[in-house]
Write a protein that holds these residues in place. Structure first.
Motif, mmCIF file in Angstrom:
data_model
loop_
_atom_site.group_PDB
_atom_site.id
_atom_site.type_symbol
_atom_site.label_atom_id
_atom_site.label_comp_id
_atom_site.label_asym_id
_atom_site.label_seq_id
_atom_site.Cartn_x
_atom_site.Cartn_y
_atom_site.Cartn_z
ATOM 1 N N PRO A 199 75.878 2.811 27.289
ATOM 2 C CA PRO A 199 74.414 2.845 27.229
ATOM 3 C C PRO A 199 73.793 1.686 28.015
ATOM 4 O O PRO A 199 74.258 0.553 27.961
ATOM 5 C CB PRO A 199 74.109 2.719 25.734
ATOM 6 C CG PRO A 199 75.342 3.228 25.050
ATOM 7 C CD PRO A 199 76.485 2.799 25.936
ATOM 8 N N VAL A 200 72.731 2.014 28.743
ATOM 9 C CA VAL A 200 71.972 1.038 29.519
ATOM 10 C C VAL A 200 70.573 0.978 28.921
ATOM 11 O O VAL A 200 69.939 2.018 28.696
ATOM 12 C CB VAL A 200 71.908 1.439 31.004
ATOM 13 C CG1 VAL A 200 71.029 0.469 31.789
ATOM 14 C CG2 VAL A 200 73.315 1.500 31.600
ATOM 15 N N ILE A 201 70.085 -0.229 28.660
ATOM 16 C CA ILE A 201 68.784 -0.392 28.018
ATOM 17 C C ILE A 201 67.778 -1.025 28.982
ATOM 18 O O ILE A 201 68.155 -1.631 29.994
ATOM 19 C CB ILE A 201 68.895 -1.255 26.747
ATOM 20 C CG1 ILE A 201 69.349 -2.679 27.105
ATOM 21 C CG2 ILE A 201 69.849 -0.622 25.742
ATOM 22 C CD1 ILE A 201 69.346 -3.660 25.925
ATOM 23 N N ALA A 202 66.505 -0.889 28.654
ATOM 24 C CA ALA A 202 65.450 -1.524 29.447
ATOM 25 C C ALA A 202 65.475 -3.024 29.200
ATOM 26 O O ALA A 202 65.427 -3.465 28.045
ATOM 27 C CB ALA A 202 64.095 -0.951 29.066
ATOM 28 N N PRO A 203 65.539 -3.847 30.249
ATOM 29 C CA PRO A 203 65.584 -5.305 30.055
ATOM 30 C C PRO A 203 64.265 -5.909 29.591
ATOM 31 O O PRO A 203 64.236 -7.037 29.114
ATOM 32 C CB PRO A 203 65.985 -5.829 31.433
ATOM 33 C CG PRO A 203 65.556 -4.771 32.385
ATOM 34 C CD PRO A 203 65.681 -3.465 31.662
ATOM 35 N N ALA A 204 63.169 -5.156 29.741
ATOM 36 C CA ALA A 204 61.848 -5.595 29.277
ATOM 37 C C ALA A 204 60.953 -4.367 29.244
ATOM 38 O O ALA A 204 61.294 -3.313 29.782
ATOM 39 C CB ALA A 204 61.262 -6.666 30.196
ATOM 40 N N ASP A 205 59.800 -4.503 28.598
ATOM 41 C CA ASP A 205 58.849 -3.400 28.585
ATOM 42 C C ASP A 205 58.476 -3.022 30.010
ATOM 43 O O ASP A 205 58.402 -3.891 30.897
ATOM 44 C CB ASP A 205 57.577 -3.799 27.833
ATOM 45 C CG ASP A 205 57.799 -3.995 26.344
ATOM 46 O OD1 ASP A 205 58.932 -3.770 25.876
ATOM 47 O OD2 ASP A 205 56.841 -4.382 25.665
ATOM 48 N N GLY A 206 58.187 -1.747 30.225
ATOM 49 C CA GLY A 206 57.799 -1.349 31.562
ATOM 50 C C GLY A 206 57.461 0.120 31.668
ATOM 51 O O GLY A 206 57.421 0.851 30.679
#
Length: 290
Positions: A199-206
């Motif tokens: 799984p790859v997650i968003a490093p910050a809101d965007g």
């Protein structure tokens, strides 16, 4: 006699008091002296360094430039600036109060980095390009350029970023091979060695600004996220993308699965980070290794 005395006393009690002088009107308060506008004030958090990203604050309403290029500023005066891998040793940040010539100029020394350079005693050989590559690549690059030009309401630039995947760091930002004195292209991101399907997650809101509908020739399945103020993420070589263009994502939200698509030698995640075209080192932005 008594009546006359009583009348005299009565008359004495009715004598009017002496007249008072009329009160003078209060003096008006002095008008405040108009103060001339002051030059904008700029504060920077931390030193500038090649591949680094700095947060700052300026007097709200002021405009900013970095080496002559406009810098986006939030309504509260917050901003970020970044420095490319090959940034020169000094930069000039200029803040100007609109409608005036008042300005503050801040000179920023940019610290150099010791890059991982591998010198190879062999002639440089550029990779061969097939007819299919030559036909597809211009369109792919146009999509990337158009995505980076998009402006969204994302505010992830204010956050402390996190790694999009956890694993062994297998590729370092800025590393480069030099073939008999001729430098090849440097590595523009950080690689994390993870098996396909991680799984790859968003490093910050965007906001998602590109979600490749088919694998790109070099990047494979490419996902790009805008974090606002010119800061954007590129996640390469994915096996699957689970979001669409225009989606708002939150920090830590799963957005894709890692893979080995595109031009790779094995499964891993490549995380590229940019600010207004300047390539940044994710290790500096996050502050810890993956």
């Amino acid at each position: 006699m008594r009546a006359a005395l009583a009348g005299a006393l009565l008359l004495a009690g009715c004598v009017a008091p002496p007249a008072r002088e009329p009160a003078l009107p209060a003096a008006p308060a002095p008008a405040p002296i108009a103060q001339p506008p002051a030059a904008p004030v700029v504060r920077i958090e931390g030193p500038a360094i090649q591949g680094g990203l700095l947060h700052g604050q300026v007097t709200p309403g002021a405009t900013l430039t970095l080496d002559g290029r406009p810098v986006p500023v939030a309504p509260d005066g917050a901003f970020v600036i970044g420095f490319d891998r090959d940034a020169p040793p000094a930069a000039v940040l200029v803040a100007t109060r609109p409608g005036t010539t008042l300005r503050q100029e801040t000179r920023l020394p940019v610290a150099p980095r010791d890059w991982k350079i591998e010198r190879v005693d062999a002639p440089y050989r550029a990779g061969r390009t097939s007819e299919e590559f030559a036909a597809l690549r211009p369109g792919e690059l146009a999509q990337i350029v158009a995505a980076r030009a998009m402006r969204t309401d994302a505010t992830g630039w204010r956050q402390r970023f996190v790694w999009p995947a956890r694993g062994r760091q297998s590729g370092w930002f800025g590393s480069q091979r030099v073939y008999q004195g001729q430098p090849g292209s440097y590595h523009s991101g950080a690689d994390v060695a993870v098996p396909t399907g991680t799984p790859v997650i968003a490093p910050a809101d965007g906001v998602v600004i590109l979600a490749a509908e088919r694998p790109f020739t070099l990047e494979g399945n490419l996902l790009m996220i805008d974090h606002g103020m010119g800061v954007s993420t590129a996640l390469l070589h994915l096996s699957r993308i689970d979001v669409r263009v225009g989606d708002h994502v939150r920090q830590g939200q799963p957005v894709a699965l890692s893979g080995a698509t595109g031009r790779v030698t094995g499964p891993h995640l490549h995380w590229g980070l940019q600010w207004s075209g300047a390539k940044l080192d994710p290790l500096l932005v996050v502050g810890v290794g993956p």
